[in-house]
Motif scaffolding. Structure first.
Motif, PDB file in Angstrom:
ATOM      1  N   THR A  36       5.078  14.146  11.936  1.00  0.00           N
ATOM      2  CA  THR A  36       4.056  13.142  11.664  1.00  0.00           C
ATOM      3  C   THR A  36       4.729  11.783  11.802  1.00  0.00           C
ATOM      4  OG1 THR A  36       2.820  14.563  10.153  1.00  0.00           O
ATOM      5  CG2 THR A  36       2.499  12.183   9.921  1.00  0.00           C
ATOM      6  N   PRO A  37       4.186  10.927  12.685  1.00  0.00           N
ATOM      7  CA  PRO A  37       4.768   9.589  12.833  1.00  0.00           C
ATOM      8  C   PRO A  37       4.155   8.599  11.851  1.00  0.00           C
ATOM      9  CG  PRO A  37       3.061   9.897  14.472  1.00  0.00           C
ATOM     10  CD  PRO A  37       3.133  11.177  13.670  1.00  0.00           C
ATOM     11  N   ASP A  38       4.939   7.577  11.515  1.00  0.00           N
ATOM     12  CA  ASP A  38       4.453   6.468  10.699  1.00  0.00           C
ATOM     13  C   ASP A  38       5.260   5.235  11.102  1.00  0.00           C
ATOM     14  OD1 ASP A  38       3.025   5.057   8.679  1.00  0.00           O
ATOM     15  OD2 ASP A  38       4.716   5.338   7.314  1.00  0.00           O
ATOM     16  N   GLY A  39       4.776   4.482  12.072  1.00  0.00           N
ATOM     17  CA  GLY A  39       5.515   3.329  12.577  1.00  0.00           C
ATOM     18  C   GLY A  39       6.794   3.789  13.244  1.00  0.00           C
ATOM     19  N   ASP A  40       7.940   3.347  12.710  1.00  0.00           N
ATOM     20  CA  ASP A  40       9.208   3.791  13.275  1.00  0.00           C
ATOM     21  C   ASP A  40       9.850   4.908  12.454  1.00  0.00           C
ATOM     22  OD1 ASP A  40       9.935   2.186  11.145  1.00  0.00           O
ATOM     23  OD2 ASP A  40      11.207   0.844  12.317  1.00  0.00           O
ATOM     24  N   ASP A  41       9.064   5.542  11.586  1.00  0.00           N
ATOM     25  CA  ASP A  41       9.503   6.706  10.818  1.00  0.00           C
ATOM     26  C   ASP A  41       8.827   7.961  11.360  1.00  0.00           C
ATOM     27  OD1 ASP A  41      11.038   5.145   9.121  1.00  0.00           O
ATOM     28  OD2 ASP A  41       9.532   5.117   7.523  1.00  0.00           O
ATOM     29  N   PHE A  42       9.585   9.067  11.351  1.00  0.00           N
ATOM     30  CA  PHE A  42       9.083  10.353  11.807  1.00  0.00           C
ATOM     31  C   PHE A  42       9.450  11.380  10.745  1.00  0.00           C
ATOM     32  CE2 PHE A  42       9.537   7.646  15.362  1.00  0.00           C
ATOM     33  CZ  PHE A  42       8.482   7.959  16.187  1.00  0.00           C
ATOM     34  N   TYR A  43       8.461  12.173  10.293  1.00  0.00           N
ATOM     35  CA  TYR A  43       8.639  13.126   9.204  1.00  0.00           C
ATOM     36  C   TYR A  43       8.488  14.552   9.719  1.00  0.00           C
ATOM     37  CZ  TYR A  43       8.020   9.098   6.172  1.00  0.00           C
ATOM     38  OH  TYR A  43       8.176   7.884   5.548  1.00  0.00           O
ATOM     39  N   TRP A  44       9.275  15.463   9.157  1.00  0.00           N
ATOM     40  CA  TRP A  44       9.132  16.883   9.449  1.00  0.00           C
ATOM     41  C   TRP A  44       9.600  17.677   8.237  1.00  0.00           C
ATOM     42  CZ3 TRP A  44      13.129  13.958  11.196  1.00  0.00           C
ATOM     43  CH2 TRP A  44      14.425  14.412  10.941  1.00  0.00           C
ATOM     44  N   VAL A  45       9.207  18.945   8.196  1.00  0.00           N
ATOM     45  CA  VAL A  45       9.592  19.855   7.125  1.00  0.00           C
ATOM     46  C   VAL A  45      10.481  20.940   7.724  1.00  0.00           C
ATOM     47  CG1 VAL A  45       8.704  21.648   5.559  1.00  0.00           C
ATOM     48  CG2 VAL A  45       7.592  19.418   5.666  1.00  0.00           C
ATOM     49  N   SER A  46      11.593  21.215   7.054  1.00  0.00           N
ATOM     50  CA  SER A  46      12.523  22.264   7.481  1.00  0.00           C
ATOM     51  C   SER A  46      13.200  22.873   6.263  1.00  0.00           C
ATOM     52  CB  SER A  46      13.617  21.696   8.397  1.00  0.00           C
ATOM     53  OG  SER A  46      13.116  21.312   9.633  1.00  0.00           O
ATOM     54  N   ARG A  47      13.788  24.010   6.495  1.00  0.00           N
ATOM     55  CA  ARG A  47      14.634  24.608   5.465  1.00  0.00           C
ATOM     56  C   ARG A  47      15.957  23.826   5.413  1.00  0.00           C
ATOM     57  NH1 ARG A  47      11.539  28.955   6.726  1.00  0.00           N
ATOM     58  NH2 ARG A  47      11.323  30.597   5.183  1.00  0.00           N
ATOM     59  N   ALA A  90      13.454  12.039  -4.113  1.00  0.00           N
ATOM     60  CA  ALA A  90      12.429  12.308  -5.126  1.00  0.00           C
ATOM     61  C   ALA A  90      11.493  11.125  -5.342  1.00  0.00           C
ATOM     62  CB  ALA A  90      13.093  12.706  -6.443  1.00  0.00           C
ATOM     63  N   GLN A  91      12.033   9.897  -5.293  1.00  0.00           N
ATOM     64  CA  GLN A  91      11.208   8.716  -5.551  1.00  0.00           C
ATOM     65  C   GLN A  91      10.133   8.505  -4.496  1.00  0.00           C
ATOM     66  OE1 GLN A  91      14.409   8.714  -4.712  1.00  0.00           O
ATOM     67  NE2 GLN A  91      14.736   7.248  -3.070  1.00  0.00           N
ATOM     68  N   ASP A  92      10.343   8.990  -3.264  1.00  0.00           N
ATOM     69  CA  ASP A  92       9.378   8.821  -2.174  1.00  0.00           C
ATOM     70  C   ASP A  92       8.633  10.103  -1.823  1.00  0.00           C
ATOM     71  OD1 ASP A  92      10.091   6.144  -1.779  1.00  0.00           O
ATOM     72  OD2 ASP A  92      11.670   6.672  -0.351  1.00  0.00           O
ATOM     73  N   LEU A  93       8.972  11.206  -2.472  1.00  0.00           N
ATOM     74  CA  LEU A  93       8.484  12.513  -2.033  1.00  0.00           C
ATOM     75  C   LEU A  93       6.969  12.642  -2.089  1.00  0.00           C
ATOM     76  CD1 LEU A  93       9.350  15.189  -0.882  1.00  0.00           C
ATOM     77  CD2 LEU A  93       9.666  16.030  -3.210  1.00  0.00           C
ATOM     78  N   SER A  94       6.332  12.199  -3.131  1.00  0.00           N
ATOM     79  CA  SER A  94       4.880  12.351  -3.259  1.00  0.00           C
ATOM     80  C   SER A  94       4.155  11.597  -2.137  1.00  0.00           C
ATOM     81  CB  SER A  94       4.417  11.861  -4.623  1.00  0.00           C
ATOM     82  OG  SER A  94       3.030  12.029  -4.753  1.00  0.00           O
ATOM     83  N   ARG A  95       4.511  10.331  -1.951  1.00  0.00           N
ATOM     84  CA  ARG A  95       3.874   9.510  -0.916  1.00  0.00           C
ATOM     85  C   ARG A  95       4.149  10.074   0.477  1.00  0.00           C
ATOM     86  NH1 ARG A  95       5.645   5.860   2.528  1.00  0.00           N
ATOM     87  NH2 ARG A  95       7.717   5.758   1.613  1.00  0.00           N
ATOM     88  N   CYS A  96       5.380  10.449   0.743  1.00  0.00           N
ATOM     89  CA  CYS A  96       5.750  10.924   2.077  1.00  0.00           C
ATOM     90  C   CYS A  96       5.189  12.316   2.361  1.00  0.00           C
ATOM     91  CB  CYS A  96       7.261  10.899   2.248  1.00  0.00           C
ATOM     92  SG  CYS A  96       7.952   9.224   2.240  1.00  0.00           S
ATOM     93  N   ALA A  97       5.090  13.163   1.346  1.00  0.00           N
ATOM     94  CA  ALA A  97       4.487  14.489   1.536  1.00  0.00           C
ATOM     95  C   ALA A  97       3.017  14.353   1.895  1.00  0.00           C
ATOM     96  CB  ALA A  97       4.657  15.342   0.280  1.00  0.00           C
ATOM     97  N   GLN A  98       2.342  13.415   1.252  1.00  0.00           N
ATOM     98  CA  GLN A  98       0.935  13.168   1.569  1.00  0.00           C
ATOM     99  C   GLN A  98       0.796  12.640   2.999  1.00  0.00           C
ATOM    100  OE1 GLN A  98      -0.972  10.399  -1.083  1.00  0.00           O
ATOM    101  NE2 GLN A  98      -2.996  10.826  -0.257  1.00  0.00           N
ATOM    102  N   LEU A  99       1.668  11.733   3.375  1.00  0.00           N
ATOM    103  CA  LEU A  99       1.650  11.188   4.732  1.00  0.00           C
ATOM    104  C   LEU A  99       1.908  12.293   5.753  1.00  0.00           C
ATOM    105  CD1 LEU A  99       1.966   8.103   6.128  1.00  0.00           C
ATOM    106  CD2 LEU A  99       4.114   9.194   6.691  1.00  0.00           C
ATOM    107  N   TYR A 100       2.957  13.098   5.539  1.00  0.00           N
ATOM    108  CA  TYR A 100       3.267  14.193   6.462  1.00  0.00           C
ATOM    109  C   TYR A 100       2.084  15.149   6.576  1.00  0.00           C
ATOM    110  CZ  TYR A 100       5.254  18.424   8.412  1.00  0.00           C
ATOM    111  OH  TYR A 100       5.471  19.535   9.194  1.00  0.00           O
ATOM    112  N   SER A 101       1.504  15.516   5.456  1.00  0.00           N
ATOM    113  CA  SER A 101       0.406  16.485   5.443  1.00  0.00           C
ATOM    114  C   SER A 101      -0.861  15.964   6.082  1.00  0.00           C
ATOM    115  CB  SER A 101       0.130  16.930   4.001  1.00  0.00           C
ATOM    116  OG  SER A 101       1.241  17.645   3.491  1.00  0.00           O
ATOM    117  N   SER A 102      -0.995  14.660   6.225  1.00  0.00           N
ATOM    118  CA  SER A 102      -2.216  14.083   6.795  1.00  0.00           C
ATOM    119  C   SER A 102      -2.448  14.531   8.235  1.00  0.00           C
ATOM    120  CB  SER A 102      -2.160  12.551   6.729  1.00  0.00           C
ATOM    121  OG  SER A 102      -1.178  12.045   7.633  1.00  0.00           O
TER     122      SER A 102
END
Length: 152
Positions: A36-47, A90-102
Protein backbone atom coordinates in the motif's frame (compact mmCIF):
# COMPACT_ATOMS: atom_id res chain seq x y z
CA UNK A 1 1.88 12.87 -19.09
CA UNK A 2 4.81 13.99 -16.93
CA UNK A 3 7.31 11.46 -15.53
CA UNK A 4 5.88 12.10 -12.05
CA UNK A 5 2.33 11.42 -13.29
CA UNK A 6 3.54 8.23 -14.96
CA UNK A 7 5.12 7.09 -11.69
CA UNK A 8 1.95 7.77 -9.71
CA UNK A 9 -0.12 5.87 -12.29
CA UNK A 10 2.23 2.86 -12.21
CA UNK A 11 2.26 2.83 -8.39
CA UNK A 12 -1.55 3.07 -8.17
CA UNK A 13 -2.17 0.45 -10.87
CA UNK A 14 -0.07 -2.33 -9.36
CA UNK A 15 -0.41 -4.44 -6.23
CA UNK A 16 3.07 -5.91 -5.89
CA UNK A 17 6.50 -4.41 -5.65
CA UNK A 18 9.81 -6.23 -5.83
CA UNK A 19 11.78 -5.60 -2.67
CA UNK A 20 15.53 -6.09 -2.94
CA UNK A 21 17.41 -6.56 0.32
CA UNK A 22 20.86 -7.79 1.32
CA UNK A 23 22.07 -9.58 4.40
CA UNK A 24 24.91 -8.38 6.61
CA UNK A 25 27.45 -9.94 4.23
CA UNK A 26 25.87 -8.27 1.20
CA UNK A 27 24.19 -11.37 -0.26
CA UNK A 28 21.18 -10.10 -2.28
CA UNK A 29 17.59 -11.27 -1.99
CA UNK A 30 14.51 -10.13 -3.94
CA UNK A 31 10.91 -10.68 -2.87
CA UNK A 32 7.55 -9.69 -4.29
CA UNK A 33 5.29 -8.15 -1.62
CA UNK A 34 1.75 -6.77 -1.76
CA UNK A 35 1.98 -3.07 -0.89
CA UNK A 36 0.00 0.00 0.00
CA UNK A 37 1.56 3.32 -1.03
CA UNK A 38 1.30 6.57 0.90
CA UNK A 39 3.28 9.38 -0.73
CA UNK A 40 6.90 8.29 -0.52
CA UNK A 41 6.12 5.51 2.00
CA UNK A 42 5.32 1.93 1.01
CA UNK A 43 3.82 -0.58 3.48
CA UNK A 44 3.71 -4.37 3.44
CA UNK A 45 3.10 -7.24 5.86
CA UNK A 46 5.58 -10.10 6.26
CA UNK A 47 6.73 -12.63 8.77
CA UNK A 48 9.73 -11.35 10.76
CA UNK A 49 11.38 -14.72 10.05
CA UNK A 50 11.27 -14.30 6.26
CA UNK A 51 14.60 -13.71 4.54
CA UNK A 52 13.82 -10.15 3.48
CA UNK A 53 12.61 -9.22 6.99
CA UNK A 54 15.74 -10.65 8.61
CA UNK A 55 17.87 -8.86 6.01
CA UNK A 56 16.40 -5.44 6.66
CA UNK A 57 16.78 -5.91 10.40
CA UNK A 58 20.53 -6.06 9.66
CA UNK A 59 20.67 -3.67 6.71
CA UNK A 60 17.72 -1.27 6.27
CA UNK A 61 18.80 0.05 2.86
CA UNK A 62 16.62 -1.48 0.13
CA UNK A 63 15.87 -1.12 -3.54
CA UNK A 64 12.34 -1.39 -4.95
CA UNK A 65 10.91 -1.70 -8.44
CA UNK A 66 7.23 -1.48 -9.36
CA UNK A 67 6.23 -2.43 -12.90
CA UNK A 68 3.52 -4.02 -15.00
CA UNK A 69 4.83 -7.34 -16.29
CA UNK A 70 1.89 -7.77 -18.67
CA UNK A 71 2.79 -5.04 -21.17
CA UNK A 72 4.28 -5.93 -24.57
CA UNK A 73 8.00 -5.80 -25.24
CA UNK A 74 9.14 -2.20 -25.60
CA UNK A 75 6.19 -0.75 -23.67
CA UNK A 76 7.52 -1.20 -20.14
CA UNK A 77 7.03 1.44 -17.49
CA UNK A 78 8.62 1.10 -14.08
CA UNK A 79 9.26 3.03 -10.91
CA UNK A 80 12.64 2.52 -9.24
CA UNK A 81 13.24 3.45 -5.62
CA UNK A 82 16.06 3.41 -3.14
CA UNK A 83 14.63 3.45 0.34
CA UNK A 84 15.17 2.98 4.05
CA UNK A 85 12.98 0.18 5.43
CA UNK A 86 11.96 -0.75 8.95
CA UNK A 87 9.35 -2.55 10.98
CA UNK A 88 6.62 -0.09 11.95
CA UNK A 89 6.97 0.76 15.64
CA UNK A 90 4.26 0.47 18.28
CA UNK A 91 3.61 4.23 18.33
CA UNK A 92 2.62 4.22 14.62
CA UNK A 93 1.17 0.72 14.34
CA UNK A 94 -2.54 1.54 14.67
CA UNK A 95 -2.47 4.36 12.10
CA UNK A 96 -0.22 2.48 9.67
CA UNK A 97 -2.17 -0.79 9.96
CA UNK A 98 -5.34 1.08 9.06
CA UNK A 99 -3.58 2.73 6.12
CA UNK A 100 -2.14 -0.60 4.88
CA UNK A 101 -5.51 -2.33 5.23
CA UNK A 102 -7.30 0.37 3.25
CA UNK A 103 -6.08 -1.26 0.03
CA UNK A 104 -6.99 -4.82 1.03
CA UNK A 105 -10.26 -6.65 0.52
CA UNK A 106 -12.48 -6.22 3.58
CA UNK A 107 -12.03 -9.82 4.75
CA UNK A 108 -8.23 -9.46 4.99
CA UNK A 109 -7.94 -6.31 7.10
CA UNK A 110 -5.07 -6.38 9.61
CA UNK A 111 -5.70 -5.12 13.12
CA UNK A 112 -2.70 -3.86 15.15
CA UNK A 113 -2.81 -6.90 17.47
CA UNK A 114 -2.32 -9.14 14.41
CA UNK A 115 0.97 -7.35 13.67
CA UNK A 116 2.85 -7.69 16.97
CA UNK A 117 3.94 -10.45 19.37
CA UNK A 118 2.76 -13.16 19.64
CA UNK A 119 1.20 -12.94 16.14
CA UNK A 120 3.06 -14.26 13.08
CA UNK A 121 3.17 -11.06 11.01
CA UNK A 122 4.65 -7.56 11.25
CA UNK A 123 4.01 -4.37 9.32
CA UNK A 124 6.97 -2.85 7.47
CA UNK A 125 7.51 0.53 5.85
CA UNK A 126 9.99 1.65 3.22
CA UNK A 127 10.50 5.39 2.89
CA UNK A 128 11.82 6.36 -0.53
CA UNK A 129 15.09 8.26 -0.55
CA UNK A 130 15.39 8.48 -4.34
CA UNK A 131 12.91 7.73 -7.08
CA UNK A 132 13.03 7.48 -10.84
CA UNK A 133 10.69 6.36 -13.58
CA UNK A 134 11.52 4.33 -16.68
CA UNK A 135 10.38 6.06 -19.84
CA UNK A 136 10.20 4.43 -23.24
CA UNK A 137 10.75 6.92 -26.02
CA UNK A 138 11.69 4.43 -28.72
CA UNK A 139 15.37 4.43 -27.71
CA UNK A 140 17.31 2.75 -24.93
CA UNK A 141 15.77 2.59 -21.48
CA UNK A 142 15.74 6.01 -19.88
CA UNK A 143 15.36 6.56 -16.13
CA UNK A 144 14.24 10.02 -15.12
CA UNK A 145 14.63 11.17 -11.50
CA UNK A 146 11.34 12.27 -9.92
CA UNK A 147 9.78 13.24 -6.61
CA UNK A 148 6.89 11.14 -5.35
CA UNK A 149 5.45 14.02 -3.35
CA UNK A 150 2.31 15.43 -4.91
CA UNK A 151 3.35 18.99 -4.04
CA UNK A 152 6.65 18.78 -5.95
Amino acid sequence: MTPQETAHRVIAANNYLTLATADGDGHPWASPVFYTPDGDDFYWVSRPTSTHSRNLAERPEVAIVIYNSQVPLGAAEAVYLTAHAEQVGAQDLSRCAQLYSSRLPEQTVFEPEQLQDPADFRLYRARAVEASVLLNDGGPDLRVPISLRADS
